[in-house]
Design an enzyme around this catalytic site. Sequence first.
Site, PDB file in Angstrom:
ATOM      1  N   ARG A 115      67.153  36.975  51.197  1.00 58.63           N
ATOM      2  CA  ARG A 115      68.110  38.073  51.310  1.00 58.63           C
ATOM      3  C   ARG A 115      67.400  39.345  51.779  1.00 58.63           C
ATOM      4  NH1 ARG A 115      70.535  37.851  45.315  1.00 58.63           N
ATOM      5  NH2 ARG A 115      68.391  37.191  44.957  1.00 58.63           N
ATOM      6  N   LYS A 139      65.185  42.088  45.037  1.00 58.08           N
ATOM      7  CA  LYS A 139      64.529  41.644  43.816  1.00 58.08           C
ATOM      8  C   LYS A 139      63.528  42.677  43.308  1.00 58.08           C
ATOM      9  CE  LYS A 139      65.234  38.488  41.972  1.00 58.08           C
ATOM     10  NZ  LYS A 139      66.288  38.304  40.922  1.00 58.08           N
ATOM     11  N   HIS A 189      65.933  43.664  36.135  1.00 59.41           N
ATOM     12  CA  HIS A 189      65.896  42.683  35.044  1.00 59.41           C
ATOM     13  C   HIS A 189      64.632  42.857  34.198  1.00 59.41           C
ATOM     14  CE1 HIS A 189      69.425  40.625  36.585  1.00 59.41           C
ATOM     15  NE2 HIS A 189      68.847  40.526  37.776  1.00 59.41           N
ATOM     16  N   ASP A 211      67.364  34.812  35.087  1.00 58.75           N
ATOM     17  CA  ASP A 211      66.795  36.114  35.442  1.00 58.75           C
ATOM     18  C   ASP A 211      66.938  37.133  34.319  1.00 58.75           C
ATOM     19  OD1 ASP A 211      69.495  36.587  35.692  1.00 58.75           O
ATOM     20  OD2 ASP A 211      69.451  37.048  37.828  1.00 58.75           O
TER      21      ASP A 211
END
Length: 376
Positions: free
Chosen positions: A21, A80, A101, A275
């Site tokens: 991505r 990410k 996260h 995640d």
Amino acid sequence: MSAPVIRTVGVPKEIKTAEHRVAMTPDGVRELERAGVDVFVETGAGAGASFTDADYRAAGADIVPTAADAWSQQMVVKVKEPQEHEFAYLRADLTLFTYLHLAAYPGVAAALLDSHCTALAYETVQTATGALPLLAPMSEVAGRLAPQMGAHYLERHNGGRGVLMGGAPGVQPAKVVVLGAGNVGWNAAWIAAGMEAEVVLFDKNLDRLRWVDQINKGRIMTLASNRGALERNIADADLVIGAVLVAGGRAPVVVTEDMVATMKPGSVIVDVAIDQGGCIETIHETTHNEPVYEMHGVVHYAVGNMPGAVPHTSTYALTNATLPYIAEVAVHGAGGACRRDPSLAHGVNTVAGQVTNGPVADFLRHPAVDPLVALA
């Protein structure tokens, strides 16, 4: 004082294993350029999602040759969390906006705090109603992927029991147990039901289960989550999909190793909550390159960036949701944007070496500071 307005945004290429991505589509670049924000895209950043450098140039972006060039801008947007090789790019005058996260990646939290950068997390931006608008699109994609991946690994040559999700005339379909009726779980249950599997959806929120019943008119069985019901259904399941979320915190473990040990040989677990640490006791994170492992005869799939498998779709879905918030932060600065929109204040995770999100702070055992105070 609020943080200064941002006039340059960098879009580096993602370097997490098999992450294809990119943080922004060319259309998203064009919108930021129209708002007076210059966008610098690392060459090849969009290739995995089927966007060329020429596409970005046509939208007004500057194509830069290295990751360092993209990271040197006032604000960086990613997909990410920063990888270890990217920690050196973090700095005090940087605003970073990405999925973080931090409850699952305390090493990333430590790097952000040490750098004193301002870091906003897509997954903790939260509206007054409790909705998570920037987590929702990737939750929807991951939820829709989960039955597809489960079906793939249920095939015998992929290590599974050799069960077809929808069965066949005169043959029982696969039994799919979905844990959690939020965006991930609801989408997973919907797609599994569309594949004509027998679907059982668990949640503690009875109002949410009522909503699913009203929408599906009995095609998905809904059950209140409790230990006994979980034990019975998991032992009989062909596919278990973990979809339990605690915003900003670690996912609770709802399936114990003892429960996994009762599952049929060749059954499959897909834990989309990985995640956030995962909601299955026997789970650990895997990658798209090596997505599965076996324990107690059960195939475990726990890829931490599932939507990366369909990066073209995922990048459009992500940009559609994130772009308005990215534009707010760029045009008004992090402090100004957070005062204008309280949902963005929930998204601020670290500022100047301080943790500014309550659930994240609780998990990291770190004092929490009000984000508006920290940004002032």
